[in-house]
Design a protein around this motif. Structure first.
Motif, short mmCIF file in Angstrom:
data_model
loop_
_atom_site.label_atom_id
_atom_site.label_comp_id
_atom_site.label_asym_id
_atom_site.label_seq_id
_atom_site.Cartn_x
_atom_site.Cartn_y
_atom_site.Cartn_z
N ALA A 142 0.86 -1.19 0.00
CA ALA A 142 0.00 0.00 0.00
C ALA A 142 0.89 1.24 0.00
O ALA A 142 2.02 1.19 0.50
CB ALA A 142 -0.91 -0.02 1.23
N ALA A 143 0.38 2.34 -0.55
CA ALA A 143 1.25 3.51 -0.68
C ALA A 143 0.45 4.81 -0.58
O ALA A 143 -0.57 4.97 -1.25
CB ALA A 143 1.99 3.47 -2.01
N GLN A 144 0.94 5.72 0.25
CA GLN A 144 0.35 7.06 0.29
C GLN A 144 0.59 7.75 -1.05
O GLN A 144 1.61 7.54 -1.70
CB GLN A 144 0.97 7.89 1.40
N THR A 145 -0.36 8.59 -1.44
CA THR A 145 -0.23 9.32 -2.71
C THR A 145 -0.66 10.76 -2.52
O THR A 145 -1.51 11.06 -1.67
CB THR A 145 -1.07 8.65 -3.81
N GLY A 146 -0.04 11.64 -3.28
CA GLY A 146 -0.45 13.04 -3.25
C GLY A 146 0.37 13.90 -2.29
O GLY A 146 1.34 13.45 -1.69
N LYS A 147 -0.05 15.11 -2.13
CA LYS A 147 0.71 16.12 -1.38
C LYS A 147 0.49 15.96 0.12
O LYS A 147 -0.63 16.07 0.61
CB LYS A 147 0.30 17.51 -1.83
N ASN A 148 1.58 15.69 0.84
CA ASN A 148 1.51 15.59 2.30
C ASN A 148 1.51 16.98 2.94
O ASN A 148 0.74 17.25 3.85
CB ASN A 148 2.69 14.78 2.84
N HIS A 149 2.42 17.83 2.47
CA HIS A 149 2.52 19.21 2.95
C HIS A 149 3.34 19.98 1.92
O HIS A 149 3.65 19.45 0.83
CB HIS A 149 3.13 19.29 4.36
N GLU A 150 3.71 21.21 2.22
CA GLU A 150 4.39 22.07 1.25
C GLU A 150 5.70 21.49 0.74
O GLU A 150 6.10 21.75 -0.39
CB GLU A 150 4.63 23.46 1.86
N ARG A 151 6.38 20.70 1.54
CA ARG A 151 7.71 20.20 1.15
C ARG A 151 7.71 18.72 0.78
O ARG A 151 8.78 18.17 0.53
CB ARG A 151 8.71 20.44 2.29
N ARG A 152 6.54 18.07 0.75
CA ARG A 152 6.54 16.62 0.58
C ARG A 152 5.34 16.15 -0.23
O ARG A 152 4.19 16.49 0.08
CB ARG A 152 6.54 15.95 1.96
N THR A 153 5.61 15.39 -1.28
CA THR A 153 4.57 14.72 -2.06
C THR A 153 4.91 13.24 -2.15
O THR A 153 6.06 12.88 -2.45
CB THR A 153 4.47 15.32 -3.47
N SER A 154 3.94 12.38 -1.88
CA SER A 154 4.17 10.94 -1.91
C SER A 154 3.86 10.37 -3.29
O SER A 154 2.95 10.82 -3.98
CB SER A 154 3.33 10.23 -0.85
N TYR A 155 4.61 9.35 -3.65
CA TYR A 155 4.59 8.79 -5.00
C TYR A 155 3.35 7.96 -5.31
O TYR A 155 2.86 7.94 -6.43
CB TYR A 155 5.85 7.93 -5.19
N GLY A 156 2.83 7.24 -4.32
CA GLY A 156 1.68 6.38 -4.56
C GLY A 156 2.06 5.11 -5.32
O GLY A 156 3.08 4.49 -5.05
N HIS A 157 1.22 4.71 -6.30
CA HIS A 157 1.45 3.51 -7.10
C HIS A 157 1.45 2.23 -6.24
O HIS A 157 2.35 1.39 -6.37
CB HIS A 157 2.76 3.60 -7.89
N ALA A 158 0.48 2.09 -5.36
CA ALA A 158 0.33 0.84 -4.60
C ALA A 158 0.29 -0.34 -5.57
O ALA A 158 -0.26 -0.23 -6.67
CB ALA A 158 -0.95 0.87 -3.78
N LEU A 159 0.92 -1.45 -5.17
CA LEU A 159 0.94 -2.59 -6.10
C LEU A 159 1.10 -3.91 -5.35
O LEU A 159 1.42 -3.96 -4.17
CB LEU A 159 2.04 -2.43 -7.15
N VAL A 160 0.88 -4.99 -6.12
CA VAL A 160 1.06 -6.36 -5.64
C VAL A 160 1.95 -7.09 -6.63
O VAL A 160 1.75 -7.00 -7.85
CB VAL A 160 -0.29 -7.11 -5.52
N VAL A 161 2.97 -7.78 -6.12
CA VAL A 161 3.90 -8.55 -6.94
C VAL A 161 3.78 -10.02 -6.56
O VAL A 161 3.66 -10.35 -5.38
CB VAL A 161 5.35 -8.08 -6.73
N ASP A 162 3.82 -10.91 -7.56
CA ASP A 162 3.76 -12.33 -7.24
C ASP A 162 5.16 -12.91 -7.02
O ASP A 162 6.16 -12.21 -7.21
CB ASP A 162 2.97 -13.10 -8.32
N PRO A 163 5.29 -14.16 -6.59
CA PRO A 163 6.60 -14.71 -6.24
C PRO A 163 7.56 -14.88 -7.43
O PRO A 163 8.75 -15.14 -7.22
CB PRO A 163 6.26 -16.09 -5.64
#
Length: 216
Positions: free
Chosen positions: A141-162
């Motif tokens: 799971a991944a945070q996405t979007g602007k956290n505050h003025e100096r920080r933006t999270s990348y997002g792109h939550a994903l699932v990888v198989d073995p």
């Protein structure tokens, strides 16, 4: 929420005050696992703290307000498989994923808030590497979007198989993705390429400079 929906929830990135809060004034970065009854089944406190400085792009010093956790939590048996808990920056350290694999993990979880510069360069490739080397499913799971003025999270939550294939992925902005966890497939991969049995713990950590001769 788990009781209302009848689901297990892996929730990462909680700031937790430990018993040492009065003396340290630092929190723990906590990953909580709840069962369908709403009970806290496991809590992992992030062991690797993100202190990085990418000149002109990203500056983070997690250790300035966070205590490192002191243990890896054993994998938890769930209906989907045995679940190993990690958080974000832990992804850069294969030692923890391999330790969880040795303890029986079939699924590795990495709730994260990667920055845009590090996420665009490293997010997917690191998650795929952890899946391949541990032969586990990886759920991130991944945070996405602007956290505050100096920080933006990348997002792109994903699932990888073995096998290292991305089987589900979100894109820009909020989203939801689904993936099937096929444990028969996982165990087939482990049988076909039995890297776990091929490891040489008797050799790892023994490299030394003893064979180097001094140059007069």
């Amino acid at each position: 929420l788990p009781r209302d929906c009848g689901v297990w929830l892996s929730l990462g990135g909680f700031h937790e005050r430990g018993r040492d809060w009065p003396t340290t004034q630092r929190i723990y970065n906590c990953h909580a696992l709840l069962d369908p009854a709403g009970h806290l089944v496991a809590a992992y406190r992030k062991t690797h703290l993100c202190d990085v400085e990418l000149e002109g792009r990203v500056t983070m010093k997690e250790s300035s307000f966070t205590n490192p956790g002191t243990e890896i939590v054993p994998p938890v048996s769930t209906p989907a498989g045995k679940l190993g808990l990690s958080i974000c920056y832990d992804l850069r350290f294969p030692e923890i994923s391999l330790a969880l694999r040795r303890a029986g993990a079939e699924i590795l979880t990495y709730p994260s808030a990667f920055t845009v510069p590090t996420g665009s360069a490293h997010w997917e490739v690191l998650l795929r590497a952890r899946a391949i080397e541990s032969q586990c499913y990886v759920v991130a799971a991944a945070q996405t979007g602007k956290n505050h003025e100096r920080r933006t999270s990348y997002g792109h939550a994903l699932v990888v198989d073995p096998w290292g294939a991305v089987v589900a992925q979100c894109r820009e902005g909020p989203g939801l993705c689904y993936a099937e966890i096929d444990l028969d497939y996982l165990h087939r991969i482990r049988r076909e390429i039995p890297v776990h049995g091929h490891r040489r713990p008797d050799l790892y950590g023994t490299v030394a400079a003893a064979g180097l001769a001094a140059v007069p």
